[in-house]
Design a protein around this motif. Structure first.
Motif, PDB file in Angstrom:
ATOM      1  N   GLY A  91       0.778  -1.234   0.000  1.00  0.00           N
ATOM      2  CA  GLY A  91       0.000   0.000   0.000  1.00  0.00           C
ATOM      3  C   GLY A  91       0.803   1.273   0.000  1.00  0.00           C
ATOM      4  O   GLY A  91       0.229   2.357   0.123  1.00  0.00           O
ATOM      5  N   GLY A  92       2.127   1.194  -0.130  1.00  0.00           N
ATOM      6  CA  GLY A  92       2.963   2.383  -0.202  1.00  0.00           C
ATOM      7  C   GLY A  92       3.580   2.542  -1.580  1.00  0.00           C
ATOM      8  O   GLY A  92       3.150   1.903  -2.554  1.00  0.00           O
ATOM      9  N   ILE A  93       4.584   3.404  -1.688  1.00  0.00           N
ATOM     10  CA  ILE A  93       5.277   3.611  -2.957  1.00  0.00           C
ATOM     11  C   ILE A  93       6.780   3.710  -2.712  1.00  0.00           C
ATOM     12  O   ILE A  93       7.227   4.050  -1.613  1.00  0.00           O
ATOM     13  N   ILE A  94       7.534   3.407  -3.750  1.00  0.00           N
ATOM     14  CA  ILE A  94       8.973   3.636  -3.767  1.00  0.00           C
ATOM     15  C   ILE A  94       9.238   4.614  -4.901  1.00  0.00           C
ATOM     16  O   ILE A  94       8.825   4.374  -6.043  1.00  0.00           O
ATOM     17  N   ILE A  95       9.888   5.710  -4.597  1.00  0.00           N
ATOM     18  CA  ILE A  95      10.022   6.797  -5.552  1.00  0.00           C
ATOM     19  C   ILE A  95      11.481   7.214  -5.686  1.00  0.00           C
ATOM     20  O   ILE A  95      12.232   7.258  -4.704  1.00  0.00           O
ATOM     21  N   CYS A  96      11.895   7.492  -6.919  1.00  0.00           N
ATOM     22  CA  CYS A  96      13.209   8.095  -7.151  1.00  0.00           C
ATOM     23  C   CYS A  96      13.005   9.532  -7.611  1.00  0.00           C
ATOM     24  O   CYS A  96      11.983   9.863  -8.218  1.00  0.00           O
ATOM     25  N   PHE A  97      13.969  10.394  -7.299  1.00  0.00           N
ATOM     26  CA  PHE A  97      13.829  11.796  -7.701  1.00  0.00           C
ATOM     27  C   PHE A  97      15.209  12.441  -7.792  1.00  0.00           C
ATOM     28  O   PHE A  97      16.173  12.018  -7.156  1.00  0.00           O
ATOM     29  N   GLY A  98      15.279  13.468  -8.625  1.00  0.00           N
ATOM     30  CA  GLY A  98      16.483  14.268  -8.741  1.00  0.00           C
ATOM     31  C   GLY A  98      16.389  15.483  -7.842  1.00  0.00           C
ATOM     32  O   GLY A  98      15.330  16.104  -7.723  1.00  0.00           O
ATOM     33  N   ARG A  99      17.510  15.847  -7.221  1.00  0.00           N
ATOM     34  CA  ARG A  99      17.507  16.950  -6.257  1.00  0.00           C
ATOM     35  C   ARG A  99      18.750  17.809  -6.459  1.00  0.00           C
ATOM     36  O   ARG A  99      19.860  17.297  -6.614  1.00  0.00           O
ATOM     37  N   ASN A 100      18.555  19.121  -6.453  1.00  0.00           N
ATOM     38  CA  ASN A 100      19.665  20.050  -6.617  1.00  0.00           C
ATOM     39  C   ASN A 100      20.342  20.253  -5.269  1.00  0.00           C
ATOM     40  O   ASN A 100      19.797  20.866  -4.361  1.00  0.00           O
ATOM     41  N   SER A 101      21.574  19.719  -5.162  1.00  0.00           N
ATOM     42  CA  SER A 101      22.299  19.819  -3.897  1.00  0.00           C
ATOM     43  C   SER A 101      23.271  20.988  -3.868  1.00  0.00           C
ATOM     44  O   SER A 101      23.847  21.306  -2.829  1.00  0.00           O
ATOM     45  N   GLY A 102      23.497  21.618  -5.039  1.00  0.00           N
ATOM     46  CA  GLY A 102      24.414  22.742  -5.104  1.00  0.00           C
ATOM     47  C   GLY A 102      25.865  22.319  -5.161  1.00  0.00           C
ATOM     48  O   GLY A 102      26.216  21.148  -5.119  1.00  0.00           O
ATOM     49  N   LEU A 103      26.764  23.325  -5.273  1.00  0.00           N
ATOM     50  CA  LEU A 103      28.208  23.094  -5.305  1.00  0.00           C
ATOM     51  C   LEU A 103      28.585  22.129  -6.416  1.00  0.00           C
ATOM     52  O   LEU A 103      27.971  22.117  -7.474  1.00  0.00           O
ATOM     53  N   LEU A 104      29.615  21.319  -6.208  1.00  0.00           N
ATOM     54  CA  LEU A 104      30.132  20.463  -7.273  1.00  0.00           C
ATOM     55  C   LEU A 104      29.202  19.319  -7.615  1.00  0.00           C
ATOM     56  O   LEU A 104      29.246  18.794  -8.728  1.00  0.00           O
ATOM     57  N   ASN A 105      28.394  18.897  -6.667  1.00  0.00           N
ATOM     58  CA  ASN A 105      27.550  17.739  -6.923  1.00  0.00           C
ATOM     59  C   ASN A 105      26.332  18.071  -7.787  1.00  0.00           C
ATOM     60  O   ASN A 105      25.706  17.175  -8.345  1.00  0.00           O
ATOM     61  N   LEU A 106      26.009  19.366  -7.891  1.00  0.00           N
ATOM     62  CA  LEU A 106      24.907  19.801  -8.746  1.00  0.00           C
ATOM     63  C   LEU A 106      23.651  18.994  -8.434  1.00  0.00           C
ATOM     64  O   LEU A 106      23.102  19.104  -7.371  1.00  0.00           O
ATOM     65  N   HIS A 107      23.171  18.176  -9.378  1.00  0.00           N
ATOM     66  CA  HIS A 107      21.959  17.404  -9.156  1.00  0.00           C
ATOM     67  C   HIS A 107      22.311  15.957  -8.834  1.00  0.00           C
ATOM     68  O   HIS A 107      23.159  15.352  -9.488  1.00  0.00           O
ATOM     69  N   GLU A 108      21.630  15.404  -7.835  1.00  0.00           N
ATOM     70  CA  GLU A 108      21.868  14.032  -7.404  1.00  0.00           C
ATOM     71  C   GLU A 108      20.558  13.250  -7.431  1.00  0.00           C
ATOM     72  O   GLU A 108      19.469  13.825  -7.442  1.00  0.00           O
ATOM     73  N   ILE A 109      20.687  11.918  -7.426  1.00  0.00           N
ATOM     74  CA  ILE A 109      19.529  11.042  -7.476  1.00  0.00           C
ATOM     75  C   ILE A 109      19.298  10.423  -6.101  1.00  0.00           C
ATOM     76  O   ILE A 109      20.220   9.893  -5.476  1.00  0.00           O
ATOM     77  N   TYR A 110      18.058  10.490  -5.655  1.00  0.00           N
ATOM     78  CA  TYR A 110      17.659   9.922  -4.365  1.00  0.00           C
ATOM     79  C   TYR A 110      16.544   8.899  -4.583  1.00  0.00           C
ATOM     80  O   TYR A 110      15.865   8.898  -5.622  1.00  0.00           O
ATOM     81  N   VAL A 111      16.361   8.041  -3.562  1.00  0.00           N
ATOM     82  CA  VAL A 111      15.246   7.102  -3.565  1.00  0.00           C
ATOM     83  C   VAL A 111      14.637   7.096  -2.173  1.00  0.00           C
ATOM     84  O   VAL A 111      15.336   7.247  -1.165  1.00  0.00           O
ATOM     85  N   GLN A 112      13.309   6.951  -2.118  1.00  0.00           N
ATOM     86  CA  GLN A 112      12.606   6.971  -0.839  1.00  0.00           C
ATOM     87  C   GLN A 112      11.459   5.959  -0.868  1.00  0.00           C
ATOM     88  O   GLN A 112      10.835   5.735  -1.921  1.00  0.00           O
ATOM     89  N   HIS A 113      11.206   5.341   0.276  1.00  0.00           N
ATOM     90  CA  HIS A 113      10.083   4.423   0.436  1.00  0.00           C
ATOM     91  C   HIS A 113       9.081   5.055   1.394  1.00  0.00           C
ATOM     92  O   HIS A 113       9.405   5.333   2.548  1.00  0.00           O
ATOM     93  N   ILE A 114       7.867   5.286   0.903  1.00  0.00           N
ATOM     94  CA  ILE A 114       6.776   5.797   1.724  1.00  0.00           C
ATOM     95  C   ILE A 114       5.839   4.628   1.996  1.00  0.00           C
ATOM     96  O   ILE A 114       5.294   4.038   1.062  1.00  0.00           O
ATOM     97  N   ASN A 115       5.663   4.262   3.267  1.00  0.00           N
ATOM     98  CA  ASN A 115       4.823   3.108   3.571  1.00  0.00           C
ATOM     99  C   ASN A 115       3.344   3.477   3.516  1.00  0.00           C
ATOM    100  O   ASN A 115       2.977   4.632   3.250  1.00  0.00           O
ATOM    101  N   ALA A 116       2.475   2.485   3.770  1.00  0.00           N
ATOM    102  CA  ALA A 116       1.034   2.694   3.641  1.00  0.00           C
ATOM    103  C   ALA A 116       0.492   3.723   4.620  1.00  0.00           C
ATOM    104  O   ALA A 116      -0.575   4.307   4.386  1.00  0.00           O
TER     105      ALA A 116
END
Length: 394
Positions: free
Chosen positions: A45-70
Motif C-alpha cells: 500500500g505504499g510507494i517507492i520513488i526516485c527523484f532528482g535533487r539540486n544539492s548545489g556546489l560540485l555535486n549539482l543534481h543528485e539522485i535519491y530514492v525513498q520508500h513511503i509506507n502505507a
C-alpha cells in the motif's frame, strides 16, 4: 518559495478519500529544488520513488530514492537515500520493481564528463540496502550529450530491460531516432549488451515511445513516426510502429518495426500495456476520419506456441516389463523426452531418453522399462526444448 520545485505524494482509497495529509506528504525538505521523479507501488500500500535533487556546489543534481509506507511514513532516512553522491550532474531517474519490493533505479550521469553522459544504475533491496556499491554502477558508456528519454521495465527475473535514444550527429540535425537497449541481471551485468532495437524517421517532432515487459524476459516497444502519403501534404501525419525484443535480445521485427497504424492523418498519443498472455496492446488517438479523434487499439505479438502438443501417454505391463507409448500432434524446438519413474508419484528418477522426431506434425514414441520397481510404478515424461526449457506430461 518561488523557483523551488518540491514533490508531494498522496494515497487515495477506492472511494477517492485522501488517506494522508490533506495537502499531501512532502518528499523533500522545504526550499529543496527537486527535479524529475518516477515511482512504483510496493506490495503493502505504499510507494517507492526516485527523484532528482539540486544539492548545489560540485555535486549539482543528485539522485535519491525513498520508500513511503502505507501509513505515509518515510522509511529510508528523512530525505531519502542518495544514490549518486559524486561530482557532476545526475539526472532523469527511472525506476522499476524487480521482485518483491526490490527496485532498480537508473539515471543519466555526467560524473566522468560534463558533456557526454553515461547510464548508471543502482539496485535497492526492500529495506533500503544498496546492492551495486555506494554510488551506483555504470550500465552503458558514452550514451549521448543530450536527454536520452530512458525507460526501464522489469524482466521478471530480478533484472531489467533498459532503452534509450542515441541519435547524436556531430554534423548537425539527425532526423532518425535510434533506440538502443540492454538487458541486465540482478548484479547489473549484461544479459545482452548494447544493441540497436528500433530506428525511425522523426523529423523535428518530439520523441515519443513506450516500453512494456512481456513477462518472459523481453519487452515491447511502441513508437510514433512521421509518414508522408504520396506527395499529398494534406494527408501527412504521424503513424505508429512497434517492436518486440525477445529474452535473448533478438528482435521479432526489422529495425523499422511493424506497422501498428499506417493510414492517412494522425495516429499518436499511444499507450502500451501487456496482457496476461504476455502479448502487448497499443491504444492511441486517431484522426483517420478527418473529423473526430477516435480511440483505436491493436494487439501485438503472436500467442506463444507450446513446444509439444500431447495426444496421449499410456503404459502397459507386458510380462515383466512396462511398455510406455506417447503421441504428439505438434512439435516445435523440441529436443526430446526424458522418461522418469517413481514409486510414490512425488519423487521421480530418470530412466531413459528418447530424442525428438523433429516433425512439426508430431510423432508416435515408445519406451520399454525392462526393470520396473517392485510394487506400483508411476511414470511421467520430461520434455526439453532446444534452449533448455522443460515441461512435463500430465
Amino acid at each position: 518559495q518561488v523557483g523551488r520545485a518540491r514533490r508531494l505524494t498522496q494515497h487515495i482509497d477506492a472511494a477517492a478519500n485522501r488517506m494522508w495529509a490533506a495537502s499531501g506528504l512532502p518528499l523533500t525538505p522545504a526550499f529543496t529544488d527537486m527535479l524529475t521523479h518516477d515511482a512504483v507501488p510496493d506490495n503493502k500500500g505504499g510507494i517507492i520513488i526516485c527523484f532528482g535533487r539540486n544539492s548545489g556546489l560540485l555535486n549539482l543534481h543528485e539522485i535519491y530514492v525513498q520508500h513511503i509506507n502505507a501509513d505515509g511514513m518515510a522509511e529510508w532516512e528523512t530525505t531519502g537515500i542518495n544514490l549518486s553522491n559524486v561530482p557532476g550532474d545526475q539526472l532523469f531517474c527511472k525506476i522499476a520493481k524487480d521482485t518483491n519490493d526490490h527496485v532498480i533505479v537508473i539515471w543519466q550521469d555526467f560524473r566522468l564528463d560534463p558533456a557526454w553522459s553515461r547510464l548508471y544504475g543502482q539496485r535497492i533491496d526492500s529495506v533500503g540496502n544498496l546492492q551495486w556499491g555506494p554510488n551506483g554502477k555504470m550500465l552503458a558508456d558514452s550514451v549521448v550529450p543530450d536527454y536520452t528519454w530512458t525507460k526501464i521495465v522489469s524482466d521478471s527475473k530480478k533484472g531489467a530491460v533498459i532503452t534509450w535514444f542515441d541519435n547524436y550527429d556531430p554534423i548537425g540535425q539527425n532526423d532518425t531516432a535510434r533506440l538502443y537497449g540492454i538487458r541486465i541481471d540482478s548484479t547489473g551485468n549484461n544479459v545482452w549488451a548494447k544493441k540497436e532495437l528500433v530506428a525511425w524517421y522523426i523529423g523535428q517532432v518530439p520523441y515519443e515511445y513506450e516500453l512494456a515487459p512481456d513477462f518472459k524476459g523481453g519487452a515491447y516497444i511502441s513508437f510514433m513516426k512521421i509518414f508522408t502519403y504520396g506527395g499529398n501534404p494534406s494527408l501527412d501525419g504521424y503513424d505508429l510502429g512497434a517492436q518486440h525484443i525477445y529474452p535473448d535480445g533478438s528482435l521479432e521485427f526489422p529495425l523499422t518495426g511493424m506497422a501498428v497504424s499506417s493510414v492517412p492523418m494522425n495516429q499518436f498519443q499511444q499507450q502500451l500495456a501487456t496482457d496476461s498472455s504476455g502479448l502487448a496492446i497499443v491504444v492511441w488517438t486517431d484522426l483517420r476520419s478527418m473529423t473526430n479523434y477516435d480511440l483505436y487499439a491493436m494487439r501485438i505479438g503472436a500467442p506463444a506456441t507450446l513446444p509439444v502438443t500431447w495426444l496421449h501417454f499410456a503404459g502397459k505391463l507386458t510380462g515383466s516389463s512396462v511398455s510406455l507409448t506417447w503421441q504428439t500432434s505438434h512439435e516445435e524446438n523440441n529436443k526430446g523426452f526424458t522418461i522418469q519413474r517413481s514409486t510414490n508419484g512425488n519423487q521421480f528418477d530418470s530412466i531413459g531418453f528418447e530424442a525428438a522426431s523433429y516433425s512439426p506434425t508430431g510423432a508416435l514414441y515408445s519406451f520399454n522399462d525392462v526393470n520396473p520397481l517392485p510394487g506400483q510404478n508411476y511414470y511421467r515424461l520430461q520434455q526439453t526444448d532446444i534452449d533448455g526449457k522443460i515441461s512435463y506430461s500430465r
